[in-house]
Design a protein around this motif. Structure first.
Motif, PDB file in Angstrom:
ATOM      1  N   LEU A   1       0.824  -1.210   0.000  1.00 47.54           N
ATOM      2  CA  LEU A   1       0.000   0.000   0.000  1.00 47.54           C
ATOM      3  C   LEU A   1       0.861   1.263   0.000  1.00 47.54           C
ATOM      4  O   LEU A   1       0.587   2.217  -0.740  1.00 47.54           O
ATOM      5  N   LEU A   2       1.909   1.259   0.817  1.00 49.33           N
ATOM      6  CA  LEU A   2       2.788   2.432   0.879  1.00 49.33           C
ATOM      7  C   LEU A   2       3.544   2.638  -0.429  1.00 49.33           C
ATOM      8  O   LEU A   2       3.978   3.752  -0.734  1.00 49.33           O
ATOM      9  N   ALA A   3       3.680   1.556  -1.198  1.00 49.15           N
ATOM     10  CA  ALA A   3       4.327   1.660  -2.516  1.00 49.15           C
ATOM     11  C   ALA A   3       3.330   2.056  -3.597  1.00 49.15           C
ATOM     12  O   ALA A   3       3.694   2.127  -4.777  1.00 49.15           O
ATOM     13  N   GLY A   4       2.077   2.300  -3.208  1.00 48.38           N
ATOM     14  CA  GLY A   4       1.077   2.739  -4.170  1.00 48.38           C
ATOM     15  C   GLY A   4       0.387   1.620  -4.921  1.00 48.38           C
ATOM     16  O   GLY A   4      -0.212   1.857  -5.979  1.00 48.38           O
ATOM     17  N   LYS A   5       0.437   0.394  -4.379  1.00 47.37           N
ATOM     18  CA  LYS A   5      -0.182  -0.751  -5.052  1.00 47.37           C
ATOM     19  C   LYS A   5      -1.525  -1.093  -4.418  1.00 47.37           C
ATOM     20  O   LYS A   5      -1.702  -0.972  -3.208  1.00 47.37           O
ATOM     21  N   ASN A   6      -2.461  -1.521  -5.249  1.00 44.97           N
ATOM     22  CA  ASN A   6      -3.672  -2.147  -4.743  1.00 44.97           C
ATOM     23  C   ASN A   6      -3.307  -3.536  -4.231  1.00 44.97           C
ATOM     24  O   ASN A   6      -2.357  -4.158  -4.722  1.00 44.97           O
ATOM     25  N   VAL A   7      -4.063  -4.044  -3.266  1.00 43.46           N
ATOM     26  CA  VAL A   7      -3.692  -5.300  -2.603  1.00 43.46           C
ATOM     27  C   VAL A   7      -4.875  -6.251  -2.581  1.00 43.46           C
ATOM     28  O   VAL A   7      -6.003  -5.854  -2.247  1.00 43.46           O
TER      29      VAL A   7
ATOM     30  N   LYS B   1      -7.557   3.851   2.218  1.00 42.41           N
ATOM     31  CA  LYS B   1      -8.503   4.937   1.953  1.00 42.41           C
ATOM     32  C   LYS B   1      -7.789   6.275   1.792  1.00 42.41           C
ATOM     33  O   LYS B   1      -8.157   7.089   0.942  1.00 42.41           O
ATOM     34  N   GLU B   2      -6.753   6.499   2.600  1.00 39.29           N
ATOM     35  CA  GLU B   2      -5.991   7.743   2.490  1.00 39.29           C
ATOM     36  C   GLU B   2      -5.298   7.847   1.142  1.00 39.29           C
ATOM     37  O   GLU B   2      -5.185   8.939   0.571  1.00 39.29           O
ATOM     38  N   LYS B   3      -4.824   6.716   0.614  1.00 35.71           N
ATOM     39  CA  LYS B   3      -4.088   6.715  -0.638  1.00 35.71           C
ATOM     40  C   LYS B   3      -4.988   6.416  -1.846  1.00 35.71           C
ATOM     41  O   LYS B   3      -4.479   6.281  -2.962  1.00 35.71           O
ATOM     42  N   ASN B   4      -6.309   6.268  -1.593  1.00 37.63           N
ATOM     43  CA  ASN B   4      -7.257   5.977  -2.667  1.00 37.63           C
ATOM     44  C   ASN B   4      -6.871   4.698  -3.404  1.00 37.63           C
ATOM     45  O   ASN B   4      -6.894   4.639  -4.641  1.00 37.63           O
ATOM     46  N   LEU B   5      -6.508   3.682  -2.626  1.00 38.61           N
ATOM     47  CA  LEU B   5      -6.147   2.381  -3.174  1.00 38.61           C
ATOM     48  C   LEU B   5      -7.191   1.351  -2.767  1.00 38.61           C
ATOM     49  O   LEU B   5      -7.948   1.539  -1.822  1.00 38.61           O
ATOM     50  N   ARG B   6      -7.204   0.243  -3.470  1.00 39.33           N
ATOM     51  CA  ARG B   6      -8.159  -0.831  -3.184  1.00 39.33           C
ATOM     52  C   ARG B   6      -7.500  -1.943  -2.374  1.00 39.33           C
ATOM     53  O   ARG B   6      -6.339  -2.281  -2.590  1.00 39.33           O
ATOM     54  N   ILE B   7      -8.289  -2.493  -1.457  1.00 36.18           N
ATOM     55  CA  ILE B   7      -7.901  -3.734  -0.797  1.00 36.18           C
ATOM     56  C   ILE B   7      -8.955  -4.776  -1.147  1.00 36.18           C
ATOM     57  O   ILE B   7     -10.157  -4.520  -1.053  1.00 36.18           O
ATOM     58  N   GLY B   8      -8.494  -5.941  -1.574  1.00 40.26           N
ATOM     59  CA  GLY B   8      -9.370  -7.078  -1.804  1.00 40.26           C
ATOM     60  C   GLY B   8      -9.032  -8.158  -0.799  1.00 40.26           C
ATOM     61  O   GLY B   8      -7.910  -8.211  -0.283  1.00 40.26           O
ATOM     62  N   MET B   9      -9.993  -9.000  -0.503  1.00 37.08           N
ATOM     63  CA  MET B   9      -9.781 -10.002   0.527  1.00 37.08           C
ATOM     64  C   MET B   9     -10.361 -11.336   0.092  1.00 37.08           C
ATOM     65  O   MET B   9     -11.542 -11.424  -0.269  1.00 37.08           O
TER      66      MET B   9
ATOM     67  N   GLU C   1      -5.516  -0.218  10.640  1.00 35.90           N
ATOM     68  CA  GLU C   1      -4.473   0.637  10.067  1.00 35.90           C
ATOM     69  C   GLU C   1      -4.372   0.450   8.559  1.00 35.90           C
ATOM     70  O   GLU C   1      -4.264   1.431   7.790  1.00 35.90           O
ATOM     71  N   LEU C   2      -4.434  -0.790   8.093  1.00 39.10           N
ATOM     72  CA  LEU C   2      -4.319  -1.063   6.662  1.00 39.10           C
ATOM     73  C   LEU C   2      -5.504  -0.500   5.889  1.00 39.10           C
ATOM     74  O   LEU C   2      -5.328   0.081   4.807  1.00 39.10           O
TER      75      LEU C   2
END
Length: 327
Positions: free
Chosen positions: A32-38, A59-67, A53-54
């Motif tokens: 996430l800190l590297a700018g990647k969706n996860v 949300k702060e970086k406008n990235l997606r998390i999938g689970m 935290e994750l």
């Protein structure tokens, strides 16, 4: 590629994390800190604070998390979702989900499955997500949870002769039995049971409505069978073979469907289905019951999530490319 090479490659947009649960937080955060969706295999982290935290970083970086799991997107549970949405069992009022496994027989004693005895790897975390994702897909988010959770037999002698540590004592450092009661935001009540101290495997998901009952397939699989009994009928529809499935992705192993759906979501600027809010919501349910079993309190859910959009039906025989368009 090394992790560093993956994180530094500007062409890579999604990182799929299939490490052990104890590494999920570290690897997810770095991506996430590297700018990647996860997209993370099973639970997002070990502790609830790490998971929060994750989610906040994404949300702060406008990235997606999938689970994971994404099995609820398979033809079996999508057919069950369609039957409920179409009113085939009337208004749902009760749900039951149960998985009983025997990790002590062989599975957790295998060197490759040692994580199930480590923090974040017990059956409520290892398999609980499959059943909670299935329930959220069918009925929506959960408002309250309570119950009991424990670590039964925290020390055990390894009896699997294929394990290099055969005969030695293994310590189980996570909960391996959970019995919970949940209340959905729509008022439906439910029971969940996750146990790794049994024999064989018993997966069950059942939804009870005012007009009928639905027996859903194993949430660890993508296909059927799906059984339906409606008021006034003595027999189960599809008693021998199950109801006809209305959706594709029902044969074999389709794991990775959630990642593909995330990629299509990015390209088409729409939400993906196996999303981080749902994954964290399931994660909080397990932790809430675990904490409640120690305090005696009912856990009021802090998180919520949207019910994933159903997949389009009618693409049972379509090829992968054609069906992807329906996503």
């Amino acid at each position: 590629m090394t992790n560093e090479e993956i994180l530094n490659d500007p062409e890579i947009q999604i990182v799929v994390n299939t490490t052990y649960p104890t590494s999920h937080y570290e690897v997810n955060k770095a991506a996430l800190l590297a700018g990647k969706n996860v997209h993370c295999e099973k639970m997002i982290a070990v502790t609830l604070e790490e998971g929060k935290e994750l989610i906040n970083i994404a949300k702060e970086k406008n990235l997606r998390i999938g689970m994971a799991p994404d099995t609820f997107m398979g033809g079996g549970h999508q057919t069950a979702r369609k039957l409920i949405d179409a009113g085939m069992i009337g208004e749902p009022f009760m749900a039951q989900a149960m998985v009983v496994r025997g990790y002590h027989q062989d599975r957790w004693e295998s060197p490759n499955l040692a994580f199930v005895s480590q923090p974040g790897g017990g059956i409520p975390f290892d398999m609980g997500g499959y059943f909670l994702h299935a329930l959220i897909n069918l009925l929506g988010p959960i408002s309250r949870a309570t119950g009991f959770a424990q670590c039964r037999h925290p020390e055990r002698v390894l009896i699997n002769p294929r394990n290099p540590s055969f005969g030695e004592t293994c310590k189980i450092d996570t909960i391996n039995s959970l019995a919970g009661s949940i209340e959905f935001a729509n008022g439906v009540l439910g029971n969940i049971t996750f146990v790794s101290e049994g024999f064989g495997e018993t997966p069950r998901v059942e939804i009870y409505g005012k007009e009928g009952t639905l027996i859903c397939p194993d949430p660890n699989q993508f296909g059927g069978p799906v059984y339906l009994k409606r008021k006034g009928l003595n027999d189960w529809s599809g008693e021998s073979y199950g109801m006809p499935l209305t959706h594709g992705y029902s044969e074999g192993c389709c794991r990775g469907l959630g990642v593909a759906d995330m990629a299509w979501g990015i390209v088409n600027n729409r939400p993906h289905r196996a999303h981080g809010d749902m994954g964290f919501h399931a994660f909080e349910v397990v932790h809430g019951i675990w904490q409640g079993s120690q305090t005696g309190n009912i856990h009021v859910m802090e998180s919520t999530c949207r019910q994933p959009a159903p997949l389009a039906s009618g693409y049972v025989e379509a090829g992968m490319d054609e069906y992807a368009l329906a996503l």
